[in-house]
Design a protein around this motif. Structure first.
Motif, PDB file in Angstrom:
ATOM      1  N   TYR A 132       0.837  -1.199   0.000  1.00 49.51           N
ATOM      2  CA  TYR A 132       0.000   0.000   0.000  1.00 49.51           C
ATOM      3  C   TYR A 132       0.874   1.251   0.000  1.00 49.51           C
ATOM      4  CZ  TYR A 132      -3.450  -3.410   1.401  1.00 49.51           C
ATOM      5  OH  TYR A 132      -4.252  -4.500   1.452  1.00 49.51           O
ATOM      6  N   LEU A 133       1.955   1.188   0.795  1.00 41.97           N
ATOM      7  CA  LEU A 133       2.825   2.362   0.872  1.00 41.97           C
ATOM      8  C   LEU A 133       3.498   2.620  -0.475  1.00 41.97           C
ATOM      9  CD1 LEU A 133       4.295   1.706   4.423  1.00 41.97           C
ATOM     10  CD2 LEU A 133       2.606   3.418   3.758  1.00 41.97           C
ATOM     11  N   PHE A 134       3.681   1.537  -1.244  1.00 40.59           N
ATOM     12  CA  PHE A 134       4.236   1.709  -2.570  1.00 40.59           C
ATOM     13  C   PHE A 134       3.252   2.493  -3.453  1.00 40.59           C
ATOM     14  CE2 PHE A 134       5.495   0.093  -6.819  1.00 40.59           C
ATOM     15  CZ  PHE A 134       6.776   0.599  -6.794  1.00 40.59           C
ATOM     16  N   PHE A 135       1.974   2.132  -3.360  1.00 38.12           N
ATOM     17  CA  PHE A 135       0.957   2.885  -4.095  1.00 38.12           C
ATOM     18  C   PHE A 135       0.932   4.333  -3.651  1.00 38.12           C
ATOM     19  CE2 PHE A 135      -0.896  -1.080  -5.555  1.00 38.12           C
ATOM     20  CZ  PHE A 135      -1.304  -0.709  -6.818  1.00 38.12           C
ATOM     21  N   LEU A 136       1.129   4.542  -2.357  1.00 34.12           N
ATOM     22  CA  LEU A 136       1.167   5.907  -1.823  1.00 34.12           C
ATOM     23  C   LEU A 136       2.265   6.687  -2.541  1.00 34.12           C
ATOM     24  CD1 LEU A 136       1.207   6.661   1.998  1.00 34.12           C
ATOM     25  CD2 LEU A 136       2.553   7.980   0.403  1.00 34.12           C
ATOM     26  N   ALA A 137       3.423   6.054  -2.712  1.00 32.15           N
ATOM     27  CA  ALA A 137       4.538   6.755  -3.355  1.00 32.15           C
ATOM     28  C   ALA A 137       4.229   7.047  -4.826  1.00 32.15           C
ATOM     29  CB  ALA A 137       5.809   5.930  -3.229  1.00 32.15           C
ATOM     30  N   ILE A 138       3.571   6.101  -5.500  1.00 33.77           N
ATOM     31  CA  ILE A 138       3.203   6.360  -6.909  1.00 33.77           C
ATOM     32  C   ILE A 138       2.264   7.559  -6.987  1.00 33.77           C
ATOM     33  CG2 ILE A 138       1.982   5.436  -8.905  1.00 33.77           C
ATOM     34  CD1 ILE A 138       2.890   2.685  -8.119  1.00 33.77           C
ATOM     35  N   GLY A 139       1.263   7.550  -6.120  1.00 30.00           N
ATOM     36  CA  GLY A 139       0.329   8.678  -6.095  1.00 30.00           C
ATOM     37  C   GLY A 139       1.055   9.978  -5.802  1.00 30.00           C
ATOM     38  N   GLY A 140       1.955   9.950  -4.826  1.00 31.18           N
ATOM     39  CA  GLY A 140       2.696  11.155  -4.465  1.00 31.18           C
ATOM     40  C   GLY A 140       3.520  11.674  -5.629  1.00 31.18           C
ATOM     41  N   SER A 141       4.101  10.754  -6.412  1.00 33.05           N
ATOM     42  CA  SER A 141       4.904  11.198  -7.549  1.00 33.05           C
ATOM     43  C   SER A 141       4.022  11.864  -8.599  1.00 33.05           C
ATOM     44  CB  SER A 141       5.637  10.016  -8.177  1.00 33.05           C
ATOM     45  OG  SER A 141       6.312   9.292  -7.176  1.00 33.05           O
ATOM     46  N   LEU A 142       2.857  11.263  -8.864  1.00 30.47           N
ATOM     47  CA  LEU A 142       1.925  11.895  -9.801  1.00 30.47           C
ATOM     48  C   LEU A 142       1.529  13.285  -9.304  1.00 30.47           C
ATOM     49  CD1 LEU A 142      -0.520   9.023 -10.828  1.00 30.47           C
ATOM     50  CD2 LEU A 142       1.032  10.290 -12.301  1.00 30.47           C
ATOM     51  N   LEU A 143       1.280  13.374  -8.007  1.00 33.04           N
ATOM     52  CA  LEU A 143       0.869  14.662  -7.457  1.00 33.04           C
ATOM     53  C   LEU A 143       1.953  15.699  -7.641  1.00 33.04           C
ATOM     54  CD1 LEU A 143      -0.966  13.575  -4.230  1.00 33.04           C
ATOM     55  CD2 LEU A 143      -1.927  14.840  -6.131  1.00 33.04           C
ATOM     56  N   PHE A 144       3.198  15.291  -7.467  1.00 36.61           N
ATOM     57  CA  PHE A 144       4.256  16.279  -7.644  1.00 36.61           C
ATOM     58  C   PHE A 144       4.320  16.729  -9.105  1.00 36.61           C
ATOM     59  CE2 PHE A 144       8.700  17.760  -8.016  1.00 36.61           C
ATOM     60  CZ  PHE A 144       8.531  18.875  -7.217  1.00 36.61           C
ATOM     61  N   LEU A 145       4.087  15.794 -10.021  1.00 36.18           N
ATOM     62  CA  LEU A 145       3.975  16.182 -11.425  1.00 36.18           C
ATOM     63  C   LEU A 145       2.853  17.222 -11.577  1.00 36.18           C
ATOM     64  CD1 LEU A 145       4.716  15.746 -14.401  1.00 36.18           C
ATOM     65  CD2 LEU A 145       3.027  13.902 -14.471  1.00 36.18           C
ATOM     66  N   GLY A 146       1.745  16.968 -10.878  1.00 37.85           N
ATOM     67  CA  GLY A 146       0.630  17.915 -10.909  1.00 37.85           C
ATOM     68  C   GLY A 146       1.045  19.283 -10.388  1.00 37.85           C
ATOM     69  N   VAL A 147       1.843  19.298  -9.337  1.00 38.94           N
ATOM     70  CA  VAL A 147       2.297  20.576  -8.784  1.00 38.94           C
ATOM     71  C   VAL A 147       3.136  21.323  -9.821  1.00 38.94           C
ATOM     72  CG1 VAL A 147       3.835  21.625  -7.082  1.00 38.94           C
ATOM     73  CG2 VAL A 147       2.209  19.887  -6.361  1.00 38.94           C
ATOM     74  N   ILE A 148       4.050  20.587 -10.477  1.00 37.01           N
ATOM     75  CA  ILE A 148       4.914  21.243 -11.470  1.00 37.01           C
ATOM     76  C   ILE A 148       4.061  21.837 -12.592  1.00 37.01           C
ATOM     77  CG2 ILE A 148       6.698  20.845 -13.208  1.00 37.01           C
ATOM     78  CD1 ILE A 148       7.792  18.644 -11.403  1.00 37.01           C
ATOM     79  N   LEU A 149       3.109  21.048 -13.098  1.00 36.19           N
ATOM     80  CA  LEU A 149       2.242  21.547 -14.160  1.00 36.19           C
ATOM     81  C   LEU A 149       1.506  22.806 -13.711  1.00 36.19           C
ATOM     82  CD1 LEU A 149       0.614  18.269 -15.568  1.00 36.19           C
ATOM     83  CD2 LEU A 149       2.228  19.798 -16.721  1.00 36.19           C
ATOM     84  N   MET A 150       0.977  22.770 -12.485  1.00 38.16           N
ATOM     85  CA  MET A 150       0.161  23.894 -12.020  1.00 38.16           C
ATOM     86  C   MET A 150       1.006  25.149 -11.870  1.00 38.16           C
ATOM     87  SD  MET A 150      -2.924  24.357 -11.560  1.00 38.16           S
ATOM     88  CE  MET A 150      -3.419  26.075 -11.616  1.00 38.16           C
ATOM     89  N   VAL A 151       2.195  24.999 -11.310  1.00 35.87           N
ATOM     90  CA  VAL A 151       3.046  26.173 -11.135  1.00 35.87           C
ATOM     91  C   VAL A 151       3.406  26.736 -12.510  1.00 35.87           C
ATOM     92  CG1 VAL A 151       5.281  26.959 -10.269  1.00 35.87           C
ATOM     93  CG2 VAL A 151       3.880  25.423  -8.896  1.00 35.87           C
ATOM     94  N   TYR A 152       3.688  25.833 -13.457  1.00 40.89           N
ATOM     95  CA  TYR A 152       3.976  26.293 -14.815  1.00 40.89           C
ATOM     96  C   TYR A 152       2.786  27.064 -15.381  1.00 40.89           C
ATOM     97  CZ  TYR A 152       4.515  26.207 -19.839  1.00 40.89           C
ATOM     98  OH  TYR A 152       4.580  26.578 -21.149  1.00 40.89           O
ATOM     99  N   ILE A 153       1.588  26.505 -15.213  1.00 40.93           N
ATOM    100  CA  ILE A 153       0.384  27.149 -15.758  1.00 40.93           C
ATOM    101  C   ILE A 153       0.188  28.536 -15.152  1.00 40.93           C
ATOM    102  CG2 ILE A 153      -2.135  27.037 -15.745  1.00 40.93           C
ATOM    103  CD1 ILE A 153      -1.836  23.965 -16.010  1.00 40.93           C
ATOM    104  N   VAL A 154       0.343  28.621 -13.832  1.00 41.59           N
ATOM    105  CA  VAL A 154       0.107  29.899 -13.158  1.00 41.59           C
ATOM    106  C   VAL A 154       1.064  30.956 -13.697  1.00 41.59           C
ATOM    107  CG1 VAL A 154       0.404  31.110 -10.971  1.00 41.59           C
ATOM    108  CG2 VAL A 154      -0.922  29.002 -11.063  1.00 41.59           C
ATOM    109  N   PHE A 155       2.357  30.625 -13.795  1.00 42.36           N
ATOM    110  CA  PHE A 155       3.298  31.655 -14.227  1.00 42.36           C
ATOM    111  C   PHE A 155       3.197  31.903 -15.730  1.00 42.36           C
ATOM    112  CE2 PHE A 155       4.869  30.644 -10.013  1.00 42.36           C
ATOM    113  CZ  PHE A 155       4.934  31.929  -9.511  1.00 42.36           C
ATOM    114  N   ASN A 156       2.786  30.897 -16.477  1.00 40.24           N
ATOM    115  CA  ASN A 156       2.538  31.130 -17.893  1.00 40.24           C
ATOM    116  C   ASN A 156       1.383  32.120 -18.070  1.00 40.24           C
ATOM    117  OD1 ASN A 156       1.104  30.572 -20.512  1.00 40.24           O
ATOM    118  ND2 ASN A 156       3.006  29.419 -20.832  1.00 40.24           N
TER     119      ASN A 156
END
Ligand code: HEM
Ligand code: CU
Lengths: 185, 558
Positions: free
Chosen positions: B467-491
Motif C-alpha cells: 500500500y505504501l508503494f501505491f502511496l509513493a506512486i500517487g505522491g509522484s503523480l501529485l508532484f507532477l501535478g504541482v509542477i504543471l500547475m506552477v507552470y500554468i500559473v506563471f505562464n
C-alpha cells in the motif's frame, strides 16, 4: 406555521427521557443549553398561538410590557440554585419547568419584543446582563455547594458560562447603540 | 454626490477591468502562494518516497523536519496567501476597487506573513522546531518558531480588518443594498478566521514564555484544546473560500444562474455560527473530557455537515437547470451537457465530487468508536488530502484559470486549457492512489507521522508495504501535478496573449425572491457565534484549568 411545527418537534425532543437525563447531568448544560432551548421552542411555536388566540395577545399584551415582565419573572425563577435542585428531585417541578419555560417565557418574549419601545428593550438588555453578571459572581465566588446535585467545580463552570452570556448580551446592546441598522439598509 | 461618484467608479471599474494597483497586490500574494505550493509539494514527494522505503533522508534534514515544513507551508501558508489574494481581488471587483487604506493594509499583512514564514521555516531548517504543524506541547520548539506564528496570526488579523473596513464603507455608500455575494463570503470567512484565532493566540502566548524558560511547565490538555479550536476552524475557512467560488463563479462558467442568494448567505451564516466548537472532534481520544461531553460534541460536529449538504443540493440544482436550459432530456441528460472540456469547470467539479467520499469519511470518523479504529493512522492523512488537498486545492487551481488572466489583462489559450485538463486529471488520479492507499493502510494500522520502519520486520508492518508503494506512486503523480500547475500559473501571469478575461459572477434567476434583511445583521451573528463558542468551550476549559494536573516540563523528542 412551519416554524411552529419545528418548535413542537424540538419541544418533544427535549423532553425525551435520555435527552433530559444527559442534559441535566451537567449543570452548565442544564441551565445554559436545556433551559434556553425550551425558551426557543416556545418562541418557535408562538405564531401558532398568535393565530389561535389573537384576542388574548392583543387584550393582555397590547404594549408588550406584561409579556416581558412575565418572561423576566420566569427566567429569574429558574436561575435560583434551589429551583434547579427541585427540578431534579420533584417530578412536579420538572413538569413545571417543561411548561413554564416555553409557554410562559418563550411565547411572551416573542410576542412582546416587536411591540416594545427601544427604551424598554435597552432596559431589558441592561438588566439581563447585570443579573447574569451577578449570577456569574455568585456561582464563581461561592465557597459553598449551592445545589445538592452538582459539585462545586460544576458550579464554577456555570459561573463562567454566565460571564460569557452577560458579555454577549452587553456587547450586543452596545452594538445596537453604535451601529444604526437603518443606516445600512 | 459621493454616492454618484462611487457608482461611476464602480461602472468604470467593471468596464475597464481591474485597478492596476489592486491587481499587483493579489498577483503578489498568488505568486508567493504557488512558490510555496512548489516547495511544499516537493517535501510531500520526499515524504511519500520515504514512507515507501524508497528513500532514506539525511540526518540534517530528517523526516520530521520535512513533515513539519510540509504541514505548515501547505495547510497554513499556501492557503492563507491564496485566500487573501483571492478575496482582495473579489472585493476590488465587486465593491468598485479597494480603498487606498485597505490596499495598504493588504501590503502590511503580506509583510507580516512573510516575516512569520521566515521565522518558522528558519527554525524548522535549523532543526529546532520539528513539532509538526500542530506544535503540541510538551514537545517544545525554539521560541522564535512560536513568535513566527504570532506574525502569521497578525497577518490574518490585519487582512481581515481590511476586509471589514472595505465592506462597511461600501455599505455606507450603498444604503439599502445587500453586500455583493462574493464580498459577503469574504466577510464571513474572515469573521470565522478571527473567531477561530482567539484560542490559538491565547495558547501561543502561553507557549512563548515557556519556550524561553520563564515559566517551567505548560498545561498540555489546555493547549491542545485551544489549538484545535483554531486548527479545525481554519480548515473550514479554507472550505468556505472554495465554496464561495462554487456558488458565485461556477454557475456563470457553465452558463447557468445563481440558485438562491438567500440560501448561499444562510450557508455562510451557519458556517460562521456553528463552526468553532467542532474542534473537539480532533480530540475524541484525548483523556480529560467526560464521555457525556464527547457525546454531545458529536452533534456539534455533525451540525457542521448541514451547510455542506445544503451546498451539495444547491450545486446539483444549478447543474441540472443549466443542463436543461441547453436542452438536456431525461433524468441525467443534463450531466452530459456540462462543459467537461473547460478546465474552469472541470477542476472545481472534480473538487466537488471528491467531497462526497471525503465528507462521508469525515462523518464516519467523528463517531467515537469508528474514530478509535483510525485515530492517528494514515487514514486521517488520507482524509485531509481529500478534503483539503483535493476539494479545496483543486478549486483554488480552477480559480487561477480566470483570475490570473483577469488580473493581468490576458487570455487563457486553448493550449493552457488542455494542459489544465491534464493537470486536473493527474491530480485526481494521483490523489486516488495516494489518498486511497493512505485510507486503506490506515485501517490496517499504519500510523501517521512516522518515517519508514518495519518495526524489526514485524509481519503486520511488512504487510503495509504494498500500500505504501501505491502511496509513493500517487505522491509522484501529485508532484507532477504541482509542477504543471506552477507552470500554468506563471505562464498565465507572464506569457499568455493579451486580451480581456471577465471575472465570472453569476446572476440571480429572473424570478428570484428578494434576499431577507436579516442576512446583513452581522452584529447579531457574531454574538450568536460567541454564545455558541462559549457553550462549547466553557465546560471543558474550566475543567481543564481548575482540575489541571501539575503542568509538564518541555521535551525535545528529536
Ligand atoms: C505533492 C503533493 C502532496 C504529497 C505527495 C503529499 C504527501 C504527504 C505525506 C506522505 C504526508 C505524511 C504522512 C505522515 O507521515 O503522517 C503528508 C502530510 C500532510 N499533508 Fe501532504 N501531500 C501533498 C500535498 C498536500 C497539500 C496540497 C496539502 C494541503 C493543502 C497537504 C497537507 C498536508 C498536511 C496538513 C499533512 C500533515 C502533516 C502532519 O501530520 O503534521 N499536503 N502529505
Ligand atoms: Cu475538524
Amino acid at each position: 406555521m412551519k416554524q411552529a411545527a419545528y418548535g413542537l418537534v424540538l419541544y418533544i425532543f427535549l423532553m425525551l427521557p435520555p435527552v433530559t437525563a444527559l442534559a441535566e447531568s451537567i449543570m452548565a448544560i442544564h441551565m445554559h443549553m436545556q433551559m434556553p432551548l425550551f425558551v426557543i421552542a416556545g418562541m418557535l411555536m408562538t405564531p401558532f398561538f398568535q393565530k389561535k388566540f389573537p384576542n388574548l395577545f392583543s387584550k393582555w399584551n397590547s404594549n408588550g410590557i406584561p409579556g416581558i415582565i412575565l418572561f423576566m419573572i420566569i427566567v429569574l425563577y429558574w436561575m435560583l440554585p434551589r429551583t434547579m435542585d427541585e427540578a431534579l428531585t420533584i417530578p412536579a417541578v420538572e413538569i413545571f419547568k417543561f411548561v413554564s419555560l416555553p409557554f410562559l417565557a418563550g411565547v411572551p418574549l416573542r410576542d412582546s419584543w416587536k411591540k416594545l419601545e427601544t427604551r424598554v428593550k435597552n432596559i431589558i438588555y441592561i438588566s439581563l446582563s447585570a443579573i447574569f453578571g451577578f449570577m456569574a459572581w455568585l456561582y464563581i465566588a461561592s465557597p459553598n455547594q449551592l445545589c445538592n446535585n452538582y459539585l462545586i467545580v460544576e458550579q464554577k463552570t456555570l459561573g463562567w458560562g454566565f460571564v460569557f452570556l452577560a458579555a454577549c448580551i452587553f456587547i450586543y446592546f452596545i452594538q445596537t447603540l453604535f451601529i444604526d441598522e437603518t443606516e445600512y439598509e | 454626490m459621493e454616492a454618484l461618484k462611487n457608482t461611476i467608479l464602480e461602472k468604470t471599474n467593471k468596464s475597464l477591468g481591474v485597478n492596476a494597483e489592486d491587481a499587483r497586490l493579489t498577483l503578489t500574494y498568488l505568486s508567493l502562494a504557488f512558490i510555496v505550493l512548489f516547495i511544499g509539494g516537493a517535501l510531500g514527494l520526499l515524504q511519500g518516497l520515504n514512507r515507501a522505503g524508497l528513500l532514506e533522508l539525511p540526518v540534517w534534514l530528517n523526516y520530521y523536519q520535512i513533515l513539519t515544513a510540509h504541514g505548515v507551508l501547505l495547510v497554513l501558508v499556501f492557503t492563507t496567501l491564496f485566500m487573501i489574494g483571492y478575496f482582495y481581488a473579489s472585493l476590488s471587483h465587486t465593491l468598485g476597487g479597494l480603498l487606498p487604506k485597505v490596499r495598504k493594509m493588504g501590503w502590511v499583512a503580506f509583510g507580516l506573513l512573510v516575516t512569520g514564514v521566515v521565522f518558522v521555516v528558519t527554525t524548522i531548517i535549523m532543526g529546532e522546531a520539528s513539532v509538526m504543524y500542530t506544535f503540541y506541547p510538551p514537545m517544545q520548539a525554539s521560541p522564535w518558531f512560536y513568535i513566527g506564528l504570532v506574525f502569521l496570526v497578525a497577518g490574518l488579523w490585519v487582512s481581515g480588518i481590511g476586509v471589514f473596513i472595505n465592506a462597511a464603507s461600501w455599505k455606507k455608500r450603498n444604503r439599502g443594498k445587500h453586500l455583493p455575494l462574493l464580498s459577503y463570503f469574504a466577510v464571513g470567512a474572515f469573521v470565522l478566521t478571527l473567531l477561530g484565532s482567539l484560542g490559538v493566540t491565547a495558547e501561543v502566548l502561553m507557549l512563548i514564555p515557556w519556550a524561553f524558560g520563564w515559566t517551567e511547565t505548560i498545561n498540555v490538555m489546555l493547549s491542545r484544546t485551544l489549538f484545535w479550536s483554531f486548527g479545525h476552524t481554519i480548515v473550514n475557512v479554507w472550505y468556505l473560500v472554495a465554496v464561495s467560488a462554487w456558488y458565485v463563479t461556477v454557475p456563470k462558467i457553465i452558463g447557468g444562474r445563481l440558485f438562491s442568494d438567500t440560501l448561499a448567505r444562510l450557508v455562510v451564516i451557519l458556517s460562521v455560527v456553528l463552526n468553532v466548537p467542532g474542534g473537539f472532534h480532533h480530540q475524541i481520544i484525548d483523556p480529560g473530557f467526560t464521555q457525556g461531553l464527547k457525546f454531545m460534541h458529536v452533534f456539534m460536529s455533525l451540525s457542521i455537515a448541514l451547510p455542506s449538504l445544503m451546498t451539495a443540493f444547491f450545486m446539483f440544482a444549478v447543474f441540472e437547470r443549466a443542463g436543461r436550459k441547453k436542452g438536456a432530456k431525461g433524468l441525467l441528460g443534463w450531466f452530459k451537457k456540462l462543459p467537461w472540456n473547460d478546465v474552469r469547470f472541470l477542476a472545481p467539479m472534480i473538487a466537488m465530487i471528491a467531497f462526497i467520499p471525503a465528507g462521508a469519511g469525515g462523518i464516519a470518523q467523528t463517531n467515537n468508536q469508528l474514530n478509535q479504529v483510525v485515530h492517528n493512522s494514515l487514514w486521517v492523512v488520507g482524509h485531509f488530502h481529500l478534503t483539503l488537498g483535493t476539494t479545496v486545492v483543486l478549486t483554488f487551481f480552477g480559480v487561477m484559470y480566470w483570475l490570473i488572466p483577469y488580473l493581468t489583462k490576458r487570455e487563457m489559450t486553448t493550449k493552457i486549457n488542455r494542459l489544465g485538463i491534464i493537470q486536473t486529471i493527474v491530480w485526481a488520479v494521483g490523489m486516488l492512489f495516494m489518498s486511497g492507499a493512505m485510507h486503506w493502510v490506515g485501517v490496517l494500522g499504519s500510523p501517521r507521522r512516522t518515517s519508514y520502519t518495519t518495526y524489526g520486520d514485524n509481519a503486520t508492518a511488512l504487510g503495509w508495504d504494498p500500500y505504501l508503494f501505491f502511496l509513493a506512486i500517487g505522491g509522484s503523480l501529485l508532484f507532477l501535478g504541482v509542477i504543471l500547475m506552477v507552470y500554468i500559473v506563471f505562464n498565465l501571469m507572464f506569457f499568455a496573449p493579451k486580451g480581456n478575461t471577465a471575472f465570472p459572477i453569476a446572476e440571480p434567476e429572473d424570478n428570484a425572491s428578494v434576499t431577507p434583511r436579516w442576512t446583513e445583521r452581522w452584529g447579531l451573528w457574531v454574538i450568536v457565534a460567541i454564545a455558541v463558542i462559549s457553550m462549547g468551550y466553557v465546560i471543558p476549559l474550566v475543567d481543564l484549568i481548575l482540575n489541571a494536573p501539575p503542568g509538564s516540563p518541555p521535551f525535545k523528542t528529536w
